[in-house]
Design a protein around this motif. Structure first.
Motif, PDB file in Angstrom:
ATOM      1  N   SER A 105       0.842  -1.208   0.000  1.00  0.00           N
ATOM      2  CA  SER A 105       0.000   0.000   0.000  1.00  0.00           C
ATOM      3  C   SER A 105       0.875   1.254   0.000  1.00  0.00           C
ATOM      4  CB  SER A 105      -0.902   0.012   1.234  1.00  0.00           C
ATOM      5  OG  SER A 105      -0.119   0.367   2.352  1.00  0.00           O
ATOM      6  N   GLU A 106       0.223   2.375  -0.312  1.00  0.00           N
ATOM      7  CA  GLU A 106       1.003   3.602  -0.464  1.00  0.00           C
ATOM      8  C   GLU A 106       1.590   4.129   0.842  1.00  0.00           C
ATOM      9  OE1 GLU A 106      -1.302   6.285  -2.838  1.00  0.00           O
ATOM     10  OE2 GLU A 106      -0.985   5.011  -4.599  1.00  0.00           O
ATOM     11  N   GLU A 107       1.122   3.605   1.975  1.00  0.00           N
ATOM     12  CA  GLU A 107       1.706   4.050   3.255  1.00  0.00           C
ATOM     13  C   GLU A 107       3.133   3.556   3.431  1.00  0.00           C
ATOM     14  OE1 GLU A 107      -1.834   2.387   4.958  1.00  0.00           O
ATOM     15  OE2 GLU A 107      -2.174   3.719   3.243  1.00  0.00           O
ATOM     16  N   VAL A 108       3.494   2.479   2.710  1.00  0.00           N
ATOM     17  CA  VAL A 108       4.865   1.955   2.849  1.00  0.00           C
ATOM     18  C   VAL A 108       5.837   2.938   2.204  1.00  0.00           C
ATOM     19  CG1 VAL A 108       6.439   0.084   2.185  1.00  0.00           C
ATOM     20  CG2 VAL A 108       4.116  -0.438   2.933  1.00  0.00           C
ATOM     21  N   MET A 109       6.777   3.424   3.045  1.00  0.00           N
ATOM     22  CA  MET A 109       7.709   4.444   2.564  1.00  0.00           C
ATOM     23  C   MET A 109       8.876   3.802   1.817  1.00  0.00           C
ATOM     24  SD  MET A 109       6.418   7.215   3.362  1.00  0.00           S
ATOM     25  CE  MET A 109       7.757   8.300   2.964  1.00  0.00           C
ATOM     26  N   PRO A 110       9.276   4.382   0.672  1.00  0.00           N
ATOM     27  CA  PRO A 110      10.473   3.893  -0.010  1.00  0.00           C
ATOM     28  C   PRO A 110      11.707   4.076   0.885  1.00  0.00           C
ATOM     29  CG  PRO A 110       9.268   5.482  -1.365  1.00  0.00           C
ATOM     30  CD  PRO A 110       8.647   5.517  -0.014  1.00  0.00           C
ATOM     31  N   ALA A 111      12.703   3.229   0.711  1.00  0.00           N
ATOM     32  CA  ALA A 111      13.920   3.317   1.539  1.00  0.00           C
ATOM     33  C   ALA A 111      15.100   3.808   0.697  1.00  0.00           C
ATOM     34  CB  ALA A 111      14.227   1.941   2.129  1.00  0.00           C
ATOM     35  N   LEU A 112      15.662   4.925   1.123  1.00  0.00           N
ATOM     36  CA  LEU A 112      16.795   5.518   0.401  1.00  0.00           C
ATOM     37  C   LEU A 112      18.068   5.368   1.230  1.00  0.00           C
ATOM     38  CD1 LEU A 112      17.731   7.385  -2.008  1.00  0.00           C
ATOM     39  CD2 LEU A 112      17.391   9.274  -0.441  1.00  0.00           C
ATOM     40  N   THR A 113      19.092   4.789   0.606  1.00  0.00           N
ATOM     41  CA  THR A 113      20.381   4.677   1.294  1.00  0.00           C
ATOM     42  C   THR A 113      21.485   5.199   0.387  1.00  0.00           C
ATOM     43  OG1 THR A 113      20.547   2.411   0.471  1.00  0.00           O
ATOM     44  CG2 THR A 113      19.818   2.663   2.740  1.00  0.00           C
ATOM     45  N   ALA A 114      22.561   5.688   0.998  1.00  0.00           N
ATOM     46  CA  ALA A 114      23.714   6.130   0.207  1.00  0.00           C
ATOM     47  C   ALA A 114      24.972   6.032   1.053  1.00  0.00           C
ATOM     48  CB  ALA A 114      23.525   7.568  -0.264  1.00  0.00           C
ATOM     49  N   TYR A 115      26.069   5.707   0.399  1.00  0.00           N
ATOM     50  CA  TYR A 115      27.358   5.707   1.101  1.00  0.00           C
ATOM     51  C   TYR A 115      28.454   6.103   0.122  1.00  0.00           C
ATOM     52  CZ  TYR A 115      27.848   1.045  -1.000  1.00  0.00           C
ATOM     53  OH  TYR A 115      27.909   0.007  -1.886  1.00  0.00           O
ATOM     54  N   THR A 116      29.620   6.387   0.645  1.00  0.00           N
ATOM     55  CA  THR A 116      30.745   6.775  -0.225  1.00  0.00           C
ATOM     56  C   THR A 116      31.803   5.676  -0.231  1.00  0.00           C
ATOM     57  OG1 THR A 116      31.916   7.850   1.588  1.00  0.00           O
ATOM     58  CG2 THR A 116      30.455   9.245   0.273  1.00  0.00           C
ATOM     59  N   LYS A 117      32.621   5.708  -1.268  1.00  0.00           N
ATOM     60  CA  LYS A 117      33.722   4.737  -1.351  1.00  0.00           C
ATOM     61  C   LYS A 117      34.884   5.403  -2.076  1.00  0.00           C
ATOM     62  CE  LYS A 117      34.537   0.071  -2.919  1.00  0.00           C
ATOM     63  NZ  LYS A 117      34.340  -0.759  -4.064  1.00  0.00           N
ATOM     64  N   GLU A 118      36.092   5.230  -1.555  1.00  0.00           N
ATOM     65  CA  GLU A 118      37.253   5.776  -2.263  1.00  0.00           C
ATOM     66  C   GLU A 118      37.574   4.884  -3.449  1.00  0.00           C
ATOM     67  OE1 GLU A 118      40.660   6.525   0.173  1.00  0.00           O
ATOM     68  OE2 GLU A 118      39.432   7.555   1.670  1.00  0.00           O
ATOM     69  N   ILE A 119      37.717   5.459  -4.627  1.00  0.00           N
ATOM     70  CA  ILE A 119      38.127   4.682  -5.811  1.00  0.00           C
ATOM     71  C   ILE A 119      39.064   5.553  -6.641  1.00  0.00           C
ATOM     72  CG2 ILE A 119      37.423   3.496  -7.935  1.00  0.00           C
ATOM     73  CD1 ILE A 119      34.820   2.793  -6.772  1.00  0.00           C
ATOM     74  N   ALA A 120      40.248   5.016  -6.931  1.00  0.00           N
ATOM     75  CA  ALA A 120      41.211   5.748  -7.761  1.00  0.00           C
ATOM     76  C   ALA A 120      40.751   5.736  -9.216  1.00  0.00           C
ATOM     77  CB  ALA A 120      42.577   5.078  -7.651  1.00  0.00           C
ATOM     78  N   ARG A 121      41.297   6.635 -10.023  1.00  0.00           N
ATOM     79  CA  ARG A 121      41.019   6.570 -11.460  1.00  0.00           C
ATOM     80  C   ARG A 121      41.819   5.396 -12.027  1.00  0.00           C
ATOM     81  NH1 ARG A 121      42.697  11.354 -14.422  1.00  0.00           N
ATOM     82  NH2 ARG A 121      41.130  10.796 -15.941  1.00  0.00           N
ATOM     83  N   PRO A 122      41.241   4.617 -12.953  1.00  0.00           N
ATOM     84  CA  PRO A 122      41.970   3.433 -13.472  1.00  0.00           C
ATOM     85  C   PRO A 122      43.022   3.840 -14.513  1.00  0.00           C
ATOM     86  CG  PRO A 122      39.789   3.567 -14.459  1.00  0.00           C
ATOM     87  CD  PRO A 122      39.883   4.726 -13.521  1.00  0.00           C
ATOM     88  N   VAL A 123      44.028   4.594 -14.054  1.00  0.00           N
ATOM     89  CA  VAL A 123      44.961   5.240 -14.988  1.00  0.00           C
ATOM     90  C   VAL A 123      45.762   4.251 -15.850  1.00  0.00           C
ATOM     91  CG1 VAL A 123      45.278   7.551 -14.020  1.00  0.00           C
ATOM     92  CG2 VAL A 123      46.444   5.638 -12.981  1.00  0.00           C
TER      93      VAL A 123
END
Ligand SMILES: Cc1ncc(COP(=O)(O)O)c(C=O)c1O
Length: 284
Positions: A105-123
């Motif tokens: 039902s529409e009362e169920v709230m969507p779940a938003l998550t986010a995190y960061t990660k260090e990644i070098a450029r693949p030079v």
């Protein structure tokens, strides 16, 4: 301490947990985005946030905030985590509800998550080029949605990995679609050719930046499906993605492309792409 975002709040990453009945976990019922961060700044954030909302709209999840609100929260996350070079991964699921295929039902709230990660450029890979393999595209017909359901992509990437490749180039019958996590380009007689952004591929943000710099620099482009035969006869081949940028392909299966060296137009596009990054995020 490292932070993550859970439903609009910045919290300690180790406390960011979701329920076992989250529909993302049970069904892959959700969408995601990956944004590159250079010098602590997001690159093409607007385009990624727009695509995030579009993916979510196309599966009927109502986006829980404005793009501006989310952007400023992501800026806080980068700042808190002191991220200089890396990515933000974020995902939105239809939320937590008793398991049932039909939407809750529409009362169920969507779940938003986010995190960061260090990644070098693949030079190194960008300098030397990478090996790829060919595989059949077995995915569904809405590859334009950046959905959490990635099994087809995972099977393709695993095949590439087992064969010592960086990426799997997928084809539907005779036509090349895209990589398992990238868009694919060929160059023939000075023309850059890549699959049009329809339902069979993801409309890559990196792809669009490449098309923009081609346009600005009078490099001719054809956005259309190309065949296995055209791939085999190409002067140059490369792939693009948020993490891989403009990546030369120097081998497909056992066959060397451009005698095993990145081609001149690929090199030029790498330079132009770096310029775009520097214009928005400062010196690399
Ligand atoms: C299937 C697929 N195609 C293309 C891309 C490239 O998209 P972008 O340039 O927005 O990273 C990705 C990125 O992960 C992808 O997963």
């Amino acid at each position: 301490m490292t932070f993550a975002i859970l439903n609009g709040k910045l919290i300690n990453r180790s406390e960011a947990k979701v329920d076992i009945e989250d529909r993302g976990y049970q069904f892959g019922d959700g969408v995601y985005e990956v944004i590159r961060v250079y010098n602590g700044k997001m690159f093409t954030a607007k385009e990624h946030l727009e695509r995030f909302v579009k993916s979510s709209d196309s599966i009927g999840i109502s986006f829980p905030s404005t793009q501006e609100q989310l952007k400023s929260l992501l800026e806080k996350l980068i700042h808190k985590n002191k991220l200089q070079l890396g990515i933000i991964y974020m995902q939105l699921t239809r939320g937590v509800a008793p398991r049932n295929h039909a939407f809750p039902s529409e009362e169920v709230m969507p779940a938003l998550t986010a995190y960061t990660k260090e990644i070098a450029r693949p030079v190194e890979n960008m300098k030397n080029g990478v090996k790829t393999i060919l595989t059949e595209d077995i995915r569904w017909l809405r590859c334009d949605i950046k959905s959490l359901n990635l099994l087809g992509n995972l099977l393709a990437k695993q095949k590439a990995t087992e064969e010592g490749g960086y990426e799997a180039i997928q084809h539907r019958a005779e036509n090349i679609t895209e990589g398992s996590s990238s868009n694919i380009f060929i160059v023939k007689n000075g023309v850059v050719i890549t699959h049009e952004s329809d339902n069979l591929i993801l409309k890559g943000i990196t792809k669009d930046v490449i098309l923009k710099v081609c346009f600005e620099n009078n490099i001719p482009v054809e956005e259309r499906a190309f065949t296995l035969e055209e791939l085999a006869g190409a002067d140059e081949v490369f792939l693009s993605s948020t993490v891989s940028e403009v990546m030369p392909i120097v081998q497909i299966g056992d066959k060397k492309v451009t005698e095993g060296l990145p081609g001149p137009i690929t090199r030029k596009l790498q330079e132009l792409f770096e310029q775009e990054i520097e214009n928005h995020c400062g010196n690399l």
